[in-house]
Design a protein around this motif. Structure first.
Motif, PDB file in Angstrom:
ATOM      1  N   LEU A 232       0.824  -1.209   0.000  1.00 12.36           N
ATOM      2  CA  LEU A 232       0.000   0.000   0.000  1.00 12.36           C
ATOM      3  C   LEU A 232       0.860   1.261   0.000  1.00 12.36           C
ATOM      4  O   LEU A 232       0.597   2.218  -0.737  1.00 12.36           O
ATOM      5  CB  LEU A 232      -0.911   0.016   1.231  1.00 12.36           C
ATOM      6  N   THR A 233       1.889   1.263   0.844  1.00 14.43           N
ATOM      7  CA  THR A 233       2.719   2.463   0.969  1.00 14.43           C
ATOM      8  C   THR A 233       3.688   2.602  -0.201  1.00 14.43           C
ATOM      9  O   THR A 233       3.968   3.711  -0.654  1.00 14.43           O
ATOM     10  CB  THR A 233       3.496   2.437   2.293  1.00 14.43           C
ATOM     11  N   LEU A 234       4.188   1.469  -0.695  1.00 13.57           N
ATOM     12  CA  LEU A 234       5.126   1.513  -1.826  1.00 13.57           C
ATOM     13  C   LEU A 234       4.452   2.057  -3.085  1.00 13.57           C
ATOM     14  O   LEU A 234       5.033   2.871  -3.810  1.00 13.57           O
ATOM     15  CB  LEU A 234       5.703   0.119  -2.071  1.00 13.57           C
ATOM     16  N   ILE A 235       3.225   1.616  -3.335  1.00 15.98           N
ATOM     17  CA  ILE A 235       2.521   2.105  -4.520  1.00 15.98           C
ATOM     18  C   ILE A 235       2.252   3.609  -4.388  1.00 15.98           C
ATOM     19  O   ILE A 235       2.297   4.358  -5.370  1.00 15.98           O
ATOM     20  CB  ILE A 235       1.201   1.314  -4.749  1.00 15.98           C
ATOM     21  N   SER A 236       2.010   4.074  -3.153  1.00 11.73           N
ATOM     22  CA  SER A 236       1.810   5.512  -2.924  1.00 11.73           C
ATOM     23  C   SER A 236       3.080   6.279  -3.251  1.00 11.73           C
ATOM     24  O   SER A 236       3.044   7.323  -3.923  1.00 11.73           O
ATOM     25  CB  SER A 236       1.440   5.773  -1.453  1.00 11.73           C
ATOM     26  N   THR A 237       4.213   5.763  -2.776  1.00  9.05           N
ATOM     27  CA  THR A 237       5.491   6.443  -2.992  1.00  9.05           C
ATOM     28  C   THR A 237       5.818   6.517  -4.472  1.00  9.05           C
ATOM     29  O   THR A 237       6.294   7.548  -4.965  1.00  9.05           O
ATOM     30  CB  THR A 237       6.620   5.702  -2.247  1.00  9.05           C
ATOM     31  N   ILE A 238       5.577   5.423  -5.189  1.00 11.27           N
ATOM     32  CA  ILE A 238       5.867   5.388  -6.635  1.00 11.27           C
ATOM     33  C   ILE A 238       4.999   6.400  -7.391  1.00 11.27           C
ATOM     34  O   ILE A 238       5.480   7.126  -8.267  1.00 11.27           O
ATOM     35  CB  ILE A 238       5.662   3.963  -7.180  1.00 11.27           C
ATOM     36  N   ILE A 239       3.715   6.472  -7.041  1.00  7.31           N
ATOM     37  CA  ILE A 239       2.828   7.428  -7.713  1.00  7.31           C
ATOM     38  C   ILE A 239       3.254   8.868  -7.396  1.00  7.31           C
ATOM     39  O   ILE A 239       3.246   9.745  -8.271  1.00  7.31           O
ATOM     40  CB  ILE A 239       1.358   7.177  -7.329  1.00  7.31           C
ATOM     41  N   PHE A 240       3.636   9.127  -6.132  1.00  6.12           N
ATOM     42  CA  PHE A 240       4.129  10.454  -5.768  1.00  6.12           C
ATOM     43  C   PHE A 240       5.334  10.834  -6.638  1.00  6.12           C
ATOM     44  O   PHE A 240       5.473  11.974  -7.064  1.00  6.12           O
ATOM     45  CB  PHE A 240       4.517  10.493  -4.290  1.00  6.12           C
ATOM     46  N   LYS A 241       6.207   9.845  -6.899  1.00  8.79           N
ATOM     47  CA  LYS A 241       7.420  10.126  -7.666  1.00  8.79           C
ATOM     48  C   LYS A 241       7.115  10.342  -9.149  1.00  8.79           C
ATOM     49  O   LYS A 241       7.551  11.338  -9.740  1.00  8.79           O
ATOM     50  CB  LYS A 241       8.430   8.991  -7.494  1.00  8.79           C
ATOM     51  N   ILE A 242       6.358   9.419  -9.741  1.00 12.93           N
ATOM     52  CA  ILE A 242       6.148   9.516 -11.190  1.00 12.93           C
ATOM     53  C   ILE A 242       5.223  10.672 -11.572  1.00 12.93           C
ATOM     54  O   ILE A 242       5.310  11.205 -12.673  1.00 12.93           O
ATOM     55  CB  ILE A 242       5.618   8.187 -11.782  1.00 12.93           C
ATOM     56  N   LYS A 243       4.358  11.071 -10.646  1.00 12.69           N
ATOM     57  CA  LYS A 243       3.468  12.209 -10.925  1.00 12.69           C
ATOM     58  C   LYS A 243       4.058  13.532 -10.420  1.00 12.69           C
ATOM     59  O   LYS A 243       3.427  14.582 -10.548  1.00 12.69           O
ATOM     60  CB  LYS A 243       2.097  11.977 -10.285  1.00 12.69           C
ATOM     61  N   LYS A 244       5.260  13.431  -9.814  1.00 12.01           N
ATOM     62  CA  LYS A 244       5.989  14.617  -9.337  1.00 12.01           C
ATOM     63  C   LYS A 244       5.134  15.467  -8.399  1.00 12.01           C
ATOM     64  O   LYS A 244       5.053  16.694  -8.517  1.00 12.01           O
ATOM     65  CB  LYS A 244       6.479  15.442 -10.528  1.00 12.01           C
ATOM     66  N   ILE A 245       4.481  14.756  -7.478  1.00 10.84           N
ATOM     67  CA  ILE A 245       3.680  15.450  -6.466  1.00 10.84           C
ATOM     68  C   ILE A 245       4.631  16.137  -5.488  1.00 10.84           C
ATOM     69  O   ILE A 245       5.710  15.633  -5.185  1.00 10.84           O
ATOM     70  CB  ILE A 245       2.767  14.447  -5.734  1.00 10.84           C
TER      71      ILE A 245
END
Length: 466
Positions: A232-245
């Motif tokens: 759950l947390t890893l997928i959040s981190t990856i999305i934060f990175k690729i979407k440049k949040i």
């Protein structure tokens, strides 16, 4: 004048609640000074409640983040001396944990704040209506059908608390920054527990369950649930990175690395599979230009992960036959048999093990001498709640998907990104629960449903404001 009276009444009710908590602490101190035996838990618990009540009332946006911070601390059941039940290798544990106590305190704040304004605010949403129907049906199933009413009542209590938690998330997540704060707190607890899991593996110790061998579980009893949390947390981190949040890129890179390592040392097949399927879900629904950039990474991951994982499986002491898969297939077969014989209403909430060991023991692995608790949540729902319960659950997930697709098409990139994130986390819980159990029993499912509905609420508010 009317407005002044409302403000005065609101402050008065807040002060009464605050003074009540202070009075309880004074009573505890008086008892301790005069030699009366008061368990330290009650004194410390009330003192912390006093501090948190003040924080929550003044800064209600911290309610949901602190709840998500507490959910992974499943080990806290060991430290709570009330409502004990026998469960797992550690013997007696409480049905309460820090997150449920946090929810209870949040309910007080919610009621004091809203009733001071004259009415309790409940956001109307189709997903919540079906969740409400689900809990009511579980109550009916427990009271009138269940063969194990004690277990059914425990599950009903759990669902009721989590339903309220979802309501609280929706009530106090009102702005985009509130959602960001939730994920910041999630990253904090994830980084800590990832390091704990890696340390368990390297130094061969366990915080909780000593019978796990090399597998890490941090503050969870079951390493599969630890792996689910990391997914759950890893997928959040990856999305934060690729979407440049908006977040520190170096910290995100470090967090991704330690979460991946921690996920591997949990040696959980189901957790890893849930993460990979969640990642594919993200790739399928994310922007096309990002999808093309991610393709080499996804391909490399799919090639590399099986080799690394096979090494860990060997270290775990298993071979490629995957010993317990046969047991899980046997449990699925047993659950389907029970469902077919109790097609409409099922056998009652919490009754799977009791009924399976009674009338269906010959279908269980090793005639009931192996694993007897269902590890496939859909099958558990079918067997215990029948076609009616299964239909309600299907409607819940249909409404979740419909809400997600609606938000995904929003013109606001922030809304579409965070709806994808929340929907993926819900999906990961669903997938993982088909091999490790605990779908509706997992507070993260209800929490991220609350987050998804909150995003929908924020989107509707933005549209109505023009």
């Amino acid at each position: 004048m009317l407005g002044i009276n409302k403000i005065y009444m609101r402050e008065l009710r807040y002060n009464y609640t605050f003074m009540m908590l202070i009075a309880i602490n004074i009573i505890f101190i008086f008892c301790l000074v005069n030699g009366y035996h008061i368990p330290q838990f009650y004194f410390i618990g009330t003192l912390i409640s006093l501090i948190l009540f003040y924080l929550f009332f003044e800064k209600p946006r911290y309610i949901a983040p602190l709840i998500v911070l507490m959910i992974p601390l499943e080990i806290s059941k060991l430290f709570i001396p009330v409502l004990k039940v026998i469960e797992g290798p550690s013997g007696d544990v409480s049905v309460l944990d820090f997150s449920r106590i946090m929810v209870g305190l949040s309910i007080v704040v919610w009621f004091v704040k809203d009733l001071s304004n004259g009415r309790l605010l409940l956001y109307k949403d189709s997903i919540m209506r079906y969740l409400y129907v689900f809990v009511i049906y579980c109550m009916f199933s427990t009271l009138f059908i269940s063969a194990d009413i004690n277990r059914g009542l425990i599950e009903l209590f759990r669902y009721s608390i989590y339903l309220i938690m979802a309501f609280i998330c929706i009530r106090f997540i009102n702005h985009k920054n509130d959602v960001l704060l939730v994920y910041k707190f999630l990253f904090i607890i994830s980084s800590i527990l990832s390091l704990v899991g890696i340390a368990e593996y390297l130094f061969e110790f366990h915080l909780w369950n000593e019978h796990l061998g090399i597998r890490s579980s941090a503050t969870f009893m079951d390493p599969n649930l630890y792996a689910r949390f990391l997914s759950l947390t890893l997928i959040s981190t990856i999305i934060f990175k690729i979407k440049k949040i908006r977040f520190n890129n170096i910290l995100l890179n470090i967090l991704i690395i330690i979460q991946i390592v921690a996920l591997f040392v949990s040696v959980s097949r189901g957790g890893l599979l849930a993460f990979l399927l969640g990642l594919l879900f993200v790739v399928f629904f994310i922007d096309r230009n990002i999808r093309l950039k991610l393709f080499p990474f996804i391909l490399g991951t799919l090639v590399l992960v099986p080799f690394v994982f096979l090494i860990l499986i060997k270290a775990r002491g298993e071979d490629l036959s995957f010993f317990d898969m046969g047991q899980r297939i046997g449990l699925i077969y047993t659950g389907v048999k029970i469902f077919l014989h109790n097609l409409i209403l099922g056998i009652g909430l919490g009754s799977f093990e009791t009924i399976a060991l009674g009338s269906y023991a010959k279908f269980l692995p090793y005639g009931g001498r192996g694993v007897t608790l269902s590890h496939t949540s859909v099958v558990t729902v079918m067997a215990e709640l029948g076609s009616i319960g299964l239909g309600i659950v299907c409607m819940i997930f249909y409404k979740i998907y419909a809400t997600f697709r609606q938000l995904l098409n929003s013109k606001d990139a922030w809304i579409s990104t965070f709806s994808l994130l929340a929907a993926t986390q819900i999906l990961i819980v669903f997938i993982s629960s088909q091999s490790a159990g605990r779908m509706f029993e997992d507070p993260f499912l209800w929490f991220f449903i609350g987050v998804l509905i909150s995003i929908n609420k924020i989107n509707k508010a933005a549209i109505s404001c023009g």
